[in-house]
Scaffold this motif. Structure first.
Motif, PDB file in Angstrom:
ATOM      1  N   GLY A   1       0.801  -1.210   0.000  1.00 18.98           N
ATOM      2  CA  GLY A   1       0.000   0.000   0.000  1.00 18.98           C
ATOM      3  C   GLY A   1       0.842   1.271   0.000  1.00 18.98           C
ATOM      4  N   GLU A   2       0.170   2.395   0.220  1.00 17.56           N
ATOM      5  CA  GLU A   2       0.826   3.703   0.204  1.00 17.56           C
ATOM      6  C   GLU A   2       0.350   4.559   1.361  1.00 17.56           C
ATOM      7  N   VAL A   3       1.232   5.447   1.805  1.00 14.86           N
ATOM      8  CA  VAL A   3       0.866   6.438   2.809  1.00 14.86           C
ATOM      9  C   VAL A   3       1.196   7.823   2.264  1.00 14.86           C
ATOM     10  N   VAL A   4       0.504   8.830   2.806  1.00 14.04           N
ATOM     11  CA  VAL A   4       0.763  10.221   2.455  1.00 14.04           C
ATOM     12  C   VAL A   4       1.285  10.915   3.709  1.00 14.04           C
ATOM     13  N   VAL A   5       2.438  11.581   3.575  1.00 14.02           N
ATOM     14  CA  VAL A   5       3.048  12.320   4.677  1.00 14.02           C
ATOM     15  C   VAL A   5       2.597  13.769   4.550  1.00 14.02           C
TER      16      VAL A   5
ATOM     17  N   ALA B   1       4.641  14.275   0.742  1.00 15.74           N
ATOM     18  CA  ALA B   1       5.283  13.084   0.173  1.00 15.74           C
ATOM     19  C   ALA B   1       4.317  11.916   0.155  1.00 15.74           C
ATOM     20  N   ARG B   2       4.576  10.990  -0.748  1.00 13.19           N
ATOM     21  CA  ARG B   2       3.843   9.720  -0.819  1.00 13.19           C
ATOM     22  C   ARG B   2       4.892   8.622  -0.735  1.00 13.19           C
ATOM     23  N   LEU B   3       4.666   7.644   0.137  1.00 13.30           N
ATOM     24  CA  LEU B   3       5.610   6.541   0.334  1.00 13.30           C
ATOM     25  C   LEU B   3       4.919   5.217   0.023  1.00 13.30           C
ATOM     26  N   GLY B   4       5.700   4.242  -0.454  1.00 10.31           N
ATOM     27  CA  GLY B   4       5.146   2.947  -0.805  1.00 10.31           C
ATOM     28  C   GLY B   4       5.935   1.792  -0.211  1.00 10.31           C
TER      29      GLY B   4
ATOM     30  N   VAL C   1       0.892  11.162   9.174  1.00  9.66           N
ATOM     31  CA  VAL C   1       0.919  10.169   8.102  1.00  9.66           C
ATOM     32  C   VAL C   1      -0.463   9.534   8.026  1.00  9.66           C
ATOM     33  N   VAL C   2      -1.008   9.521   6.800  1.00  8.78           N
ATOM     34  CA  VAL C   2      -2.349   9.004   6.546  1.00  8.78           C
ATOM     35  C   VAL C   2      -2.256   7.892   5.506  1.00  8.78           C
ATOM     36  N   ALA C   3      -3.060   6.851   5.683  1.00  6.31           N
ATOM     37  CA  ALA C   3      -3.097   5.759   4.707  1.00  6.31           C
ATOM     38  C   ALA C   3      -3.701   6.278   3.404  1.00  6.31           C
ATOM     39  N   GLY C   4      -2.918   6.223   2.313  1.00  2.00           N
ATOM     40  CA  GLY C   4      -3.396   6.652   1.001  1.00  2.00           C
ATOM     41  C   GLY C   4      -4.141   5.543   0.273  1.00  2.00           C
ATOM     42  N   SER C   5      -4.039   4.347   0.796  1.00  2.00           N
ATOM     43  CA  SER C   5      -4.742   3.166   0.292  1.00  2.00           C
ATOM     44  C   SER C   5      -4.839   2.227   1.487  1.00  2.00           C
ATOM     45  N   GLU C   6      -5.359   1.036   1.273  1.00  2.24           N
ATOM     46  CA  GLU C   6      -5.264   0.043   2.332  1.00  2.24           C
ATOM     47  C   GLU C   6      -3.773  -0.243   2.518  1.00  2.24           C
ATOM     48  N   VAL C   7      -3.305  -0.237   3.762  1.00  2.00           N
ATOM     49  CA  VAL C   7      -1.867  -0.336   4.039  1.00  2.00           C
ATOM     50  C   VAL C   7      -1.594  -1.437   5.055  1.00  2.00           C
ATOM     51  N   MET C   8      -0.541  -2.214   4.791  1.00  2.00           N
ATOM     52  CA  MET C   8      -0.025  -3.191   5.746  1.00  2.00           C
ATOM     53  C   MET C   8       1.381  -2.756   6.093  1.00  2.00           C
ATOM     54  N   VAL C   9       1.662  -2.609   7.400  1.00  2.00           N
ATOM     55  CA  VAL C   9       2.983  -2.173   7.837  1.00  2.00           C
ATOM     56  C   VAL C   9       3.565  -3.156   8.841  1.00  2.00           C
ATOM     57  N   GLU C  10       4.881  -3.174   8.888  1.00  2.00           N
ATOM     58  CA  GLU C  10       5.622  -3.875   9.933  1.00  2.00           C
ATOM     59  C   GLU C  10       5.911  -2.830  11.011  1.00  2.00           C
ATOM     60  N   VAL C  11       5.649  -3.155  12.264  1.00  4.98           N
ATOM     61  CA  VAL C  11       5.858  -2.230  13.367  1.00  4.98           C
ATOM     62  C   VAL C  11       7.257  -2.453  13.948  1.00  4.98           C
ATOM     63  N   ILE C  12       8.031  -1.359  14.016  1.00  2.00           N
ATOM     64  CA  ILE C  12       9.391  -1.437  14.557  1.00  2.00           C
ATOM     65  C   ILE C  12       9.419  -0.585  15.832  1.00  2.00           C
ATOM     66  N   HIS C  13       9.454  -1.248  16.965  1.00  2.00           N
ATOM     67  CA  HIS C  13       9.391  -0.549  18.248  1.00  2.00           C
ATOM     68  C   HIS C  13      10.669   0.248  18.509  1.00  2.00           C
ATOM     69  N   GLN C  14      10.539   1.239  19.366  1.00  2.84           N
ATOM     70  CA  GLN C  14      11.617   2.176  19.661  1.00  2.84           C
ATOM     71  C   GLN C  14      12.916   1.470  20.043  1.00  2.84           C
ATOM     72  N   GLN C  15      12.847   0.488  20.909  1.00  2.00           N
ATOM     73  CA  GLN C  15      14.079  -0.179  21.348  1.00  2.00           C
ATOM     74  C   GLN C  15      14.777  -0.895  20.189  1.00  2.00           C
ATOM     75  N   ASP C  16      14.009  -1.486  19.294  1.00  2.00           N
ATOM     76  CA  ASP C  16      14.599  -2.127  18.117  1.00  2.00           C
ATOM     77  C   ASP C  16      15.321  -1.108  17.246  1.00  2.00           C
ATOM     78  N   MET C  17      14.726   0.068  17.072  1.00  3.70           N
ATOM     79  CA  MET C  17      15.371   1.127  16.290  1.00  3.70           C
ATOM     80  C   MET C  17      16.640   1.600  16.984  1.00  3.70           C
ATOM     81  N   ARG C  18      16.562   1.783  18.288  1.00  4.66           N
ATOM     82  CA  ARG C  18      17.747   2.227  19.040  1.00  4.66           C
ATOM     83  C   ARG C  18      18.870   1.182  18.951  1.00  4.66           C
ATOM     84  N   ASN C  19      18.514  -0.095  19.036  1.00  2.00           N
ATOM     85  CA  ASN C  19      19.521  -1.156  18.904  1.00  2.00           C
ATOM     86  C   ASN C  19      20.222  -1.069  17.550  1.00  2.00           C
TER      87      ASN C  19
END
Length: 144
Positions: A30-34, A47-50, A71-89
């Motif tokens: 899907g796509e999101v609009v920033v 911006a539009r991201l895919g 950030v708004v869903a520009g279509s039906e969107v499936m995302v992977e969630v990356i929690h803060q600690q994972d990003m910090r690692n």
């Protein structure tokens, strides 16, 4: 390591500018609009991201730890969630010099994003294909 996923329907707000950040997202489908709020209090698309792109990470690089955009869903969107600690690692694995470069990129992106929102002047951005974009407080209309 398998991360949790989340689905959003077209038009659903995923992140709200100014709210505290605690996770980032990788678009699986899907796509999101920033969107950014400008000094005229318009929420404008910048911006539009895919699929494959990441959003929601900017909070890691500012002092307030708040979201820098909506950030708004520009279509039906499936995302992977990356929690803060994972990003910090992940950030801890890179060199201090590269971390400094990322911080600089993030700062410049925030400035450019804000500038884009300021010069919008009610025009539909030519780089965002399809649909009608509203200039009201919701960033996108239902038919994007």
């Amino acid at each position: 390591m398998s991360r949790p996923t989340q689905q959003f329907i077209k038009g659903q707000t995923i992140l709200l500018e100014g709210t505290p950040g605690d996770r980032s997202f990788r678009i699986l489908a899907g796509e999101v609009v920033v969107c950014k709020r400008n000094s005229s209090n318009q929420v404008v698309p910048i911006a539009r991201l895919g699929a494959g792109e990441i959003f929601g990470e900017m909070y890691l690089f500012n002092d307030t730890r708040n979201r820098s955009a909506t950030v708004v869903a520009g279509s039906e969107v499936m995302v992977e969630v990356i929690h803060q600690q994972d990003m910090r690692n992940e950030l801890e694995r890179i060199s201090p010099a590269l971390n400094s470069i990322l911080d600089g990129f993030s700062h410049r992106l925030r400035v450019v994003s804000s500038n884009c929102a300021e010069v919008y002047e009610g025009r539909k951005p030519s780089r965002l294909p399809g649909g009608n974009l509203r200039r009201s407080g919701t960033c996108i209309g239902r038919s994007i």
